[in-house]
Design an enzyme around this catalytic site. Structure first.
Site, PDB file in Angstrom:
ATOM      1  CG  HIS A 107      -1.653  -1.054   1.491  1.00 19.73           C
ATOM      2  ND1 HIS A 107      -1.330  -2.294   2.109  1.00 19.73           N
ATOM      3  CD2 HIS A 107      -2.966  -1.108   1.543  1.00 19.73           C
ATOM      4  CE1 HIS A 107      -2.142  -3.008   2.297  1.00 19.73           C
ATOM      5  NE2 HIS A 107      -3.457  -2.249   1.953  1.00 19.73           N
ATOM      6  CG  ASP A 110       1.875  -0.905   3.194  1.00 20.29           C
ATOM      7  OD1 ASP A 110       0.998  -0.734   4.216  1.00 20.29           O
ATOM      8  OD2 ASP A 110       1.663  -1.910   2.230  1.00 20.29           O
ATOM      9  CD  GLU A 238      -7.784  -8.427  -0.787  1.00 21.72           C
ATOM     10  OE1 GLU A 238      -6.796  -7.751  -1.593  1.00 21.72           O
ATOM     11  OE2 GLU A 238      -7.766  -8.671   0.276  1.00 21.72           O
ATOM     12  CG  HIS A 277     -10.856 -11.332   2.664  1.00 18.78           C
ATOM     13  ND1 HIS A 277     -10.498 -10.426   1.993  1.00 18.78           N
ATOM     14  CD2 HIS A 277     -10.274 -11.121   3.719  1.00 18.78           C
ATOM     15  CE1 HIS A 277      -9.546  -9.716   2.473  1.00 18.78           C
ATOM     16  NE2 HIS A 277      -9.328  -9.984   3.568  1.00 18.78           N
ATOM     17  CG  ASP A 313      -9.083 -10.787   7.705  1.00 20.00           C
ATOM     18  OD1 ASP A 313      -8.674 -11.892   7.342  1.00 20.00           O
ATOM     19  OD2 ASP A 313      -9.146  -9.626   7.171  1.00 20.00           O
ATOM     20  CG  ASP A 346      -3.197  -9.660   2.830  1.00 14.88           C
ATOM     21  OD1 ASP A 346      -2.619  -9.104   3.938  1.00 14.88           O
ATOM     22  OD2 ASP A 346      -4.552  -8.974   2.141  1.00 14.88           O
TER      23      ASP A 346
HETATM   24  C1  XUL Z   1      -7.537  -6.901   4.338  1.00 14.79           C
HETATM   25  C2  XUL Z   1      -6.784  -6.926   3.071  1.00 14.79           C
HETATM   26  C3  XUL Z   1      -6.033  -6.107   2.685  1.00 14.79           C
HETATM   27  C4  XUL Z   1      -5.902  -5.909   1.111  1.00 14.79           C
HETATM   28  C5  XUL Z   1      -5.063  -4.966   0.510  1.00 14.79           C
HETATM   29  O1  XUL Z   1      -8.400  -7.775   4.929  1.00 14.79           O
HETATM   30  O2  XUL Z   1      -6.903  -8.307   2.792  1.00 14.79           O
HETATM   31  O3  XUL Z   1      -4.725  -6.120   3.169  1.00 14.79           O
HETATM   32  O4  XUL Z   1      -5.342  -7.248   0.581  1.00 14.79           O
HETATM   33  O5  XUL Z   1      -5.327  -3.543   0.983  1.00 14.79           O
HETATM   34 CO    CO Z   2      -5.785  -9.097   1.012  1.00 15.26          CO
END
Ligand code: XUL
Ligand code: CO
Length: 453
Positions: A107, A110, A238, A277, A313, A346
């Site tokens: 990001h 980051d 996403e 997710h 999560d 991730d």
């Molecule tokens: C949040 C997530 C993020 C995205 C990027 O749950 O998955 O890290 O991948 O913003």
């Molecule tokens: Co993600």
């Protein structure tokens, strides 16, 4: 070798090598990931296209809602935020090299601390990006995707592109514009939009339709600007059903695809799907990948897993071979993750794994789990195990009345005529057991036998 010895060692960890089925206990080698080994006509590295996520790996302090961060990182010695941001790039690139990955993802936030204005923030960011671009030239590292953080700063309390405050929408757009420019500079393969706080807490104070129209406009503007400056990354949405918002607009793959079609985004956007997710949405990772590939919209994958006992999560490094096998089976069926996709970790260490080396162990188990999944799924695919099973299960649609249904020759009248005098026994005989338990036993055997060799 000599070169390796003289290089500055920032991390106290050896370069990770493929050991095959030797030294089973060290945890510091790959047992299944052999990057240049060709499987199913492609090198493993090209099937998997592993990427290290900057945020979890280099920034994450391992906080949870009940406690401060526990992480100990070698660059904690830099107290000035900008000094630390620049030093982190050195650590990051040695980390990629030692792990043997080809991609990174980040990001905007980051990489560098924010200033008081966007102008100042962009200046900080550009300094760090300059350094990343220099490293890319000497290492060949590629960016799987970059993205913009439109959720951490308090100004995004009610979202970025779905904020009810126009100044915040405008700021989010301006921030994203710079992020797209950075994507061009670093040659990002993809650009990801995860809907951080793009959702709602309560419908009593929310104009859902208006918010969705706003974010659709935002996506169009982003794509238009990318086209205008010749930034050619594949744009990805996403999905995630909840966290941080009670309800996220991009709930799951199916909801997101419907949204993309409703607002004319499905030609320019695809999906980035994440393991945990999927679970939060009440699906498996395999389900989400299947939905996307059936729609021709599989873009890229975020690799992690959840834990059904905790339900948040938690972004755990993947270690469940059953899940990675299922995910890689879908990927193989798709001919690859997607033309420009990859597997981005991730994922972060558990709060109790707070030492720097745990970042290596986490990636090793994650990479090896997907490499193992690839090996198993490829063997199943080569042996045609599931293909025959699925083909046979639907074979009554290949001829006779089934073919008439599929090719549009049947209608309700002809189907009534066909069915009216069929006896209970005839209909029962038209079905057969799918022997699902036997199928699962076969999958277990493939996992054990393929990896045991
Ligand atoms: C949040 C997530 C993020 C995205 C990027 O749950 O998955 O890290 O991948 O913003
Ligand atoms: Co993600």
């Amino acid at each position: 070798m000599a070169d390796e010895m003289t290089k500055q060692q920032l991390w106290d960890f050896n370069k990770v090598k493929y050991a095959g089925n030797k030294d089973l206990k060290s945890g510091a080698e790959f047992h299944y990931y052999n990057p240049d080994e060709v499987i199913g006509g492609k090198k493993m590295r090209d099937w998997l296209r592993f990427s290290v996520a900057y945020w979890h790996t280099f920034d994450q302090r391992l906080v949870d809602p009940f406690g401060d961060g526990t992480a100990i990182r070698p660059y904690d010695k830099y107290s000035d935020p900008m000094d630390q941001a620049l030093a982190k790039v050195d650590y990051a690139f040695e980390f990629y090299d030692k792990l043997g990955v080809d991609f990174l993802a980040f990001h905007d936030r980051d990489l560098a601390p924010e200033g008081d204005t966007l102008r100042e923030t962009n200046k900080n960011l550009d300094k760090v990006v300059d350094k990343i671009v220099e490293y890319q030239k000497t290492t060949g590292m590629k960016v799987l995707w970059n993205t913009s953080n439109l959720f951490t700063n308090p100004r995004f309390v009610a979202g970025g592109a779905t904020s009810p405050y126009a100044d915040i929408f405008a700021y989010a757009a301006a921030q994203l514009k710079h992020s797209i420019e950075i994507g061009k500079r670093v040659g990002s393969e993809n650009y990801v939009f995860w809907g951080g706080r793009e959702g709602y807490e309560s419908l009593w104070n929310t104009d859902m339709k208006r918010e969705q129209e706003h974010i659709a406009k935002f996506f169009h503007m982003a794509k238009d600007y990318a086209n205008e400056i010749g930034m050619d990354a594949q744009m990805l949405l996403e999905p995630k059903p909840k966290e941080p918002m009670t309800h996220q607009y991009d709930f799951d793959a199916a909801t997101t695809i419907a949204f993309m079609k409703e607002y004319g985004l499905d030609k320019d956007f695809k999906l980035n799907l994440e393991g945990n997710h999927a679970n939060l949405a009440g699906h498996t990772y395999q389900h989400e990948i299947r939905v996307a590939r059936d729609a021709g919209l599989l873009g890229s994958l975020d690799a992690n897993q959840g834990d059904k006992l905790i339900g948040w999560d938690i972004d755990e490094y993947p270690s469940n071979l059953y899940e990675t096998t299922a995910a890689m089976y879908e990927v193989i069926e798709n001919g690859g993750i997607g033309p420009r996709g990859g597997l981005n970790f991730d994922s972060k260490p558990r709060r109790s794994s707070f030492e720097a080396n745990d970042l290596f162990y986490g990636h090793i188990v994650g990479m090896d789990s997907f490499a193992a999944g690839l090996r198993v799924a490829m063997k199943m695919k080569e042996d045609g195990v599931l293909e025959d099973l699925v083909k046979n299960r639907y074979s009554s649609f290949d001829s006779g009345i089934g073919a008439e249904i599929e090719n549009g020759k049947a209608d309700f009248k002809s189907l009534e005529k066909y069915s009216l005098d069929k006896t209970q026994k005839e209909l029962r005989d038209a079905t057969s057991s799918d022997h699902l338990e036997q199928v699962k036993d076969t999958i277990n055997h493939y996992i054990v036998n393929t990896l045991g060799k």
